[in-house]
Design an enzyme around this catalytic site. Structure first.
Site, mmCIF file in Angstrom:
data_model
loop_
_atom_site.group_PDB
_atom_site.id
_atom_site.type_symbol
_atom_site.label_atom_id
_atom_site.label_comp_id
_atom_site.label_asym_id
_atom_site.label_seq_id
_atom_site.Cartn_x
_atom_site.Cartn_y
_atom_site.Cartn_z
ATOM 1 N N ASP A 28 0.909 -1.113 0.103
ATOM 2 C CA ASP A 28 0.227 -0.022 -0.102
ATOM 3 C C ASP A 28 1.019 1.305 -0.001
ATOM 4 O OD1 ASP A 28 -2.404 1.473 0.379
ATOM 5 O OD2 ASP A 28 -1.682 1.864 2.338
ATOM 6 N N ASP A 30 -0.144 4.979 1.169
ATOM 7 C CA ASP A 30 -0.172 6.046 2.141
ATOM 8 C C ASP A 30 -0.028 5.267 3.493
ATOM 9 O OD1 ASP A 30 -1.132 8.413 0.644
ATOM 10 O OD2 ASP A 30 -2.857 7.280 0.432
ATOM 11 N N GLY A 78 -7.440 3.504 3.817
ATOM 12 C CA GLY A 78 -7.476 2.510 2.907
ATOM 13 C C GLY A 78 -8.554 2.513 1.738
ATOM 14 N N ARG A 81 -12.171 8.125 -1.546
ATOM 15 C CA ARG A 81 -12.774 9.012 -0.869
ATOM 16 C C ARG A 81 -14.121 9.092 -0.490
ATOM 17 N NH1 ARG A 81 -9.276 11.749 -4.567
ATOM 18 N NH2 ARG A 81 -11.139 12.383 -5.851
ATOM 19 N N SER A 147 -5.867 5.788 -3.823
ATOM 20 C CA SER A 147 -5.776 7.080 -3.958
ATOM 21 C C SER A 147 -5.157 7.475 -5.484
ATOM 22 C CB SER A 147 -4.615 7.736 -3.215
ATOM 23 O OG SER A 147 -4.095 8.926 -3.503
ATOM 24 N N ASP A 205 -1.250 -0.773 6.254
ATOM 25 C CA ASP A 205 -1.665 -0.181 7.453
ATOM 26 C C ASP A 205 -2.938 -0.003 7.788
ATOM 27 O OD1 ASP A 205 -2.036 1.937 5.614
ATOM 28 O OD2 ASP A 205 -1.600 3.407 7.115
#
Length: 258
Positions: A28, A30, A78, A81, A147, A205
């Protein structure tokens, strides 16, 4: 851009034994590769708190501000938006039209983009060390993210060239991939590396992300807990992580070249 998969049974000298049974790694973006989760969380807080002030929930207990640790991890981390905005606003008892949810998500996007353009984003040093160690061992690597900013984030952080494949939010939308906790984003990344999920590790995360890794049948799901919250590690394990580390530099053995 792709390299051939690492040989089965590759020694992976200097790297933790937990990774020696896999032939590819999907990470991942971010909070795992780049220090951007905190910027996302801050942008969400500004957008959500402003909305809650203007549209307070009827229940006084649901009027509390957005928490950049607990609410971020539980509702938005994760996810896309729109999914994240909808999940948080629903948690505050707000049944809103889709257009209103889009407006809140758009304001968060504006705030995040503004911060990204002004100050940029760094990659975590421990992650970079691990990525370079894995590249030396010919391990195929992919970045995956919901994202739309993932490519820009990796480029600005100077690490895009460490990856053989990238599946970002734009690609997910183009391919019609459902968001986490569905595993489709990670499965597409593994497909592009040419390695089956049951021989690939996922590093995440987010609670939704580790759940996606486990649902996808990946060989190893590594959770990254950078918050050191009282329940974060246990939450990652409950949602699907096989193990949890504070920093990916922990997966490099002492004395290994970096």
């Amino acid at each position: 851009m792709n390299r051939p998969p690492a040989r089965p049974g590759h020694s992976l000298d200097g790297i933790s034994p937990v990774l020696r049974g896999v032939r590819a790694v999907v990470l991942d973006t971010d909070g795992v590769i780049t220090d951007s989760a905190r910027v996302h969380a801050a942008a969400w807080k500004t957008a959500f708190d402003a909305f809650l002030r203007e549209h307070p929930p009827q229940d006084p207990h649901q009027r509390r501000p957005f928490d950049t640790r607990d609410d971020y991890l539980k509702y938005v981390d994760g996810k896309s938006r729109l999914d994240g905005a909808a999940a948080f606003l629903t948690s505050r008892g707000l049944d809103l039209p889709a257009g209103t949810v889009r407006d809140v998500a758009a304001e968060k996007e504006r705030l995040f983009t503004e911060r990204l353009r002004e100050k940029g984003i760094d990659a975590y040093p421990g992650t970079v060390r691990l990525l370079r160690a894995l590249r030396r061992e010919a391990m195929p690597l992919a970045a995956a993210s919901a994202s739309h900013h993932a490519r820009e984030l990796l480029t600005r952080a100077g690490v895009l060239d460490l990856f053989d494949a990238l599946v970002d939010g734009g690609e997910a939308a183009r391919l019609g991939l459902p968001g986490k906790p569905r595993p489709d984003l990670f499965l597409e990344a593994a497909r592009r590396l040419g390695v089956p999920a049951d021989r690939t590790a996922v590093v995440e995360d987010a609670l939704a992300g580790v759940e996606a890794g486990r649902l996808g049948g990946f060989a190893l799901v590594i959770g990254v807990d950078r918050t050191a919250g009282p329940d974060t590690r246990d939450g990652l394990l409950r949602h699907g992580a096989h193990l949890v580390v504070r920093d990916l530099g922990e997966l490099i053995e002492a004395g290994a070249p970096t």
